[in-house]
Design a protein around this motif. Structure first.
Motif, PDB file in Angstrom:
ATOM      1  N   LYS A  40       0.871  -1.184   0.000  1.00  0.00           N
ATOM      2  CA  LYS A  40       0.000   0.000   0.000  1.00  0.00           C
ATOM      3  C   LYS A  40       0.902   1.227   0.000  1.00  0.00           C
ATOM      4  CE  LYS A  40      -3.987  -2.160   2.263  1.00  0.00           C
ATOM      5  NZ  LYS A  40      -4.878  -2.082   1.080  1.00  0.00           N
ATOM      6  N   SER A  93      -2.934   7.547  -0.430  1.00  0.00           N
ATOM      7  CA  SER A  93      -4.150   6.730  -0.390  1.00  0.00           C
ATOM      8  C   SER A  93      -3.875   5.362   0.227  1.00  0.00           C
ATOM      9  CB  SER A  93      -4.741   6.570  -1.793  1.00  0.00           C
ATOM     10  OG  SER A  93      -3.803   5.925  -2.658  1.00  0.00           O
ATOM     11  N   GLY A  94      -2.741   4.764  -0.130  1.00  0.00           N
ATOM     12  CA  GLY A  94      -2.383   3.469   0.438  1.00  0.00           C
ATOM     13  C   GLY A  94      -2.149   3.547   1.933  1.00  0.00           C
ATOM     14  N   TYR A  95      -1.535   4.644   2.374  1.00  0.00           N
ATOM     15  CA  TYR A  95      -1.278   4.832   3.799  1.00  0.00           C
ATOM     16  C   TYR A  95      -2.590   4.953   4.566  1.00  0.00           C
ATOM     17  CZ  TYR A  95       0.081   7.111   8.159  1.00  0.00           C
ATOM     18  OH  TYR A  95       0.228   7.430   9.481  1.00  0.00           O
ATOM     19  N   LYS A  96      -3.526   5.723   4.028  1.00  0.00           N
ATOM     20  CA  LYS A  96      -4.824   5.885   4.700  1.00  0.00           C
ATOM     21  C   LYS A  96      -5.541   4.549   4.814  1.00  0.00           C
ATOM     22  CE  LYS A  96      -9.110   8.554   4.561  1.00  0.00           C
ATOM     23  NZ  LYS A  96      -9.909   9.578   3.830  1.00  0.00           N
ATOM     24  N   GLU A  97      -5.501   3.742   3.757  1.00  0.00           N
ATOM     25  CA  GLU A  97      -6.115   2.415   3.785  1.00  0.00           C
ATOM     26  C   GLU A  97      -5.451   1.534   4.852  1.00  0.00           C
ATOM     27  OE1 GLU A  97      -5.953   0.634  -0.055  1.00  0.00           O
ATOM     28  OE2 GLU A  97      -7.000   2.286  -1.043  1.00  0.00           O
ATOM     29  N   ALA A  98      -4.129   1.643   4.959  1.00  0.00           N
ATOM     30  CA  ALA A  98      -3.392   0.835   5.922  1.00  0.00           C
ATOM     31  C   ALA A  98      -3.766   1.205   7.359  1.00  0.00           C
ATOM     32  CB  ALA A  98      -1.890   1.003   5.713  1.00  0.00           C
ATOM     33  N   GLU A 149      -6.586   2.458   8.351  1.00  0.00           N
ATOM     34  CA  GLU A 149      -7.939   1.947   8.587  1.00  0.00           C
ATOM     35  C   GLU A 149      -7.927   0.440   8.841  1.00  0.00           C
ATOM     36  OE1 GLU A 149      -9.930   3.240   5.085  1.00  0.00           O
ATOM     37  OE2 GLU A 149     -10.200   5.311   5.782  1.00  0.00           O
ATOM     38  N   ALA A 150      -7.112  -0.295   8.062  1.00  0.00           N
ATOM     39  CA  ALA A 150      -7.004  -1.746   8.250  1.00  0.00           C
ATOM     40  C   ALA A 150      -6.399  -2.073   9.607  1.00  0.00           C
ATOM     41  CB  ALA A 150      -6.168  -2.354   7.120  1.00  0.00           C
ATOM     42  N   SER A 153      -3.595  10.110  10.128  1.00  0.00           N
ATOM     43  CA  SER A 153      -4.287   9.596   8.938  1.00  0.00           C
ATOM     44  C   SER A 153      -3.692  10.092   7.635  1.00  0.00           C
ATOM     45  CB  SER A 153      -5.778   9.958   9.001  1.00  0.00           C
ATOM     46  OG  SER A 153      -5.946  11.367   9.080  1.00  0.00           O
TER      47      SER A 153
END
Length: 446
Positions: free
Chosen positions: A62, A66-71, A73-74, A156
């Motif tokens: 990620k 955008s990948g960091y934000k997804e990470a 959240e996960a 975030s």
């Protein structure tokens, strides 16, 4: 006199929660006190090992903002799941979980404060498992861009420039993680700088591994500044000196990672006759009894007793010692515990167990070394960074120590822990038949 509980554990960390559940399964009346519902399960699950290593893993696939934000959240979803499972595990074991901040009234009595209420509970035995807190450097800080290891994992937005103050394990792990998140196919979207106060990186390691870790991080874009002495933080500016010159870095996120200190300040330990050491750690005997000069009914486990910090597996072994002392044969102690492996979780992890070459003064030993590039399994994993080194006593062929800077070293190192603990000869490891391709088959060559 009969106390309300047989056992009270203060703090939801690994050793404490395991002891609480085990004691309750013996039919004991057990309570576990935790100051925050957000810390059910302890530091490791909520703000330590698990979320930080999950983010390091997620950063491999990620990328960018955008990948960091997804990470993030996960990671938050995973932590919430584990926190709830830990809570349910204690309830299933018939442990009473009490929300509140504890302080001692005497050696058998605790005052529990929660919101505006206060209650008093007593126990035959009390186990202190309150962990540790990040240390804040004693310099002027006037900035809203400063984080510790807990708050940074809640950020975030991927910072454009992260400055890490501190070159220890926590600092380097976060430096590697954010460098990896920002390393997109086209460019490095996140700049990472590390201020190391000492003259060298990781001074306790042998020179070959200091150099290997420094080179691998530097080649990936992490800027490591040794001999950097922090002076002030003002807004987004970090002022420091290096080689007697005043210098400044600008950053939109600053991680303070200069170490941790035992969490003892609010416990009123003096009321229970508990002594503290120079670092405010609880002093214990070989069985982890904290007030050994009096009744000996209070124990301290995990980070709060000092020593290596953020080591969940050490806390688990603390549980074994206390459980054996309370309910077993009283044979386990800190003097007969197994060797403790250490892992630096960076992109290519570094792991060590036993002695380092510069620590061996009274034995003659052989050094067996192998570059990671020589291992087919490392090429399969697409990471040939680093080297492996094993120190073997001449004559006996006992493994004295192992240092591994290579892929999967955090798994691989456990084999050497077993060898040291069981006095296995290096020939025994060398002559094993290992799976192929794998990292462990390198022992046939090493």
């Amino acid at each position: 006199m009969r106390f309300a509980y047989d056992l009270v554990v203060i703090g939801f960390g690994k050793g404490g929660k395991t002891l609480a559940a085990a004691a309750a399964k013996l039919g004991k009346k057990v309570a576990l006190v935790e100051a925050s519902k957000e810390m059910y399960g302890g530091t490791c699950i909520n703000i330590g090992c698990i979320p930080s290593k999950a983010l390091l893993h997620l950063a491999t696939h990620k990328k960018g903002a955008s990948g960091y934000k997804e990470a993030i959240e996960a990671k938050n979803k995973m932590v919430a799941f584990l926190r709830q499972k830990n809570y349910e595990t204690l309830l299933d074991a018939k442990v009473q979980v009490i929300d509140g901040t504890a302080s001692f009234k005497d050696s058998h009595t605790l005052m529990l404060y929660h919101n505006d209420s206060c209650q008093e509970i007593s126990a035959d035995y009390i186990v202190i498992n309150t962990g540790s807190l990040p240390i804040t450097p004693q310099v002027p800080i006037h900035s809203d861009k400063v984080y510790d290891s807990t708050s940074l994992m809640q950020l975030s937005t991927l910072p454009a420039h992260l400055v890490v103050v501190g070159g220890g394990y926590i600092g380097l792990e976060f430096a590697s993680m954010f460098n990896l998140f920002g390393r997109t196919p086209s460019k490095n979207t996140t700049k990472v700088s590390v201020l190391v106060r000492g003259a060298t990186l990781l001074p306790k390691e042998d020179p070959a591994f200091r150099e290997s870790i420094y080179e691998s991080l530097s080649q990936k874009g992490v800027k490591i500044l040794c001999g950097a002495d922090l002076k002030t933080i003002e807004g987004d500016c970090i002022h420091y000196t290096q080689s007697d010159q005043e210098k400044t870095l600008e950053a939109d996120a600053i991680l303070l990672a200069i170490g941790r200190t035992p969490n003892t300040a609010t416990l009123q330990l003096e009321r229970a006759g508990i002594e503290l050491g120079a670092q405010q750690e609880i002093l214990t005997n070989e069985f982890l009894v904290a007030n050994a000069q009096s009744e000996g009914n209070i124990y301290a486990i995990g980070d709060v007793k000092g020593g290596a910090m953020l080591t969940t597996y050490a806390s688990l072994d603390d549980y074994r010692i206390v459980y054996d002392h309370l309910f077993g044969a009283k044979r386990r102690s800190i003097h007969n515990r197994n060797v403790l492996p250490e892992v630096l979780y960076i992109e290519t992890p570094y792991s060590h167990v036993g002695l380092r070459a510069h620590e061996i003064k009274d034995k003659t030993f052989d050094t067996h070394s192998l570059k990671t590039t020589a291992i087919p399994g490392a090429r399969v994993l697409e990471d040939t960074t680093g080297l492996l080194q094993v120190l073997v006593e001449e004559g006996t062929e006992r493994v004295l120590g192992a240092s591994l800077h290579c892929p999967l070293s955090y798994e691989y190192i456990n084999l050497f822990s077993l060898a040291i603990n069981q006095n296995l000869s290096f020939s025994t490891l060398k002559e094993m038949i290992y799976t192929h391709p794998s990292m462990m088959e390198s022992l046939n060559t090493l």
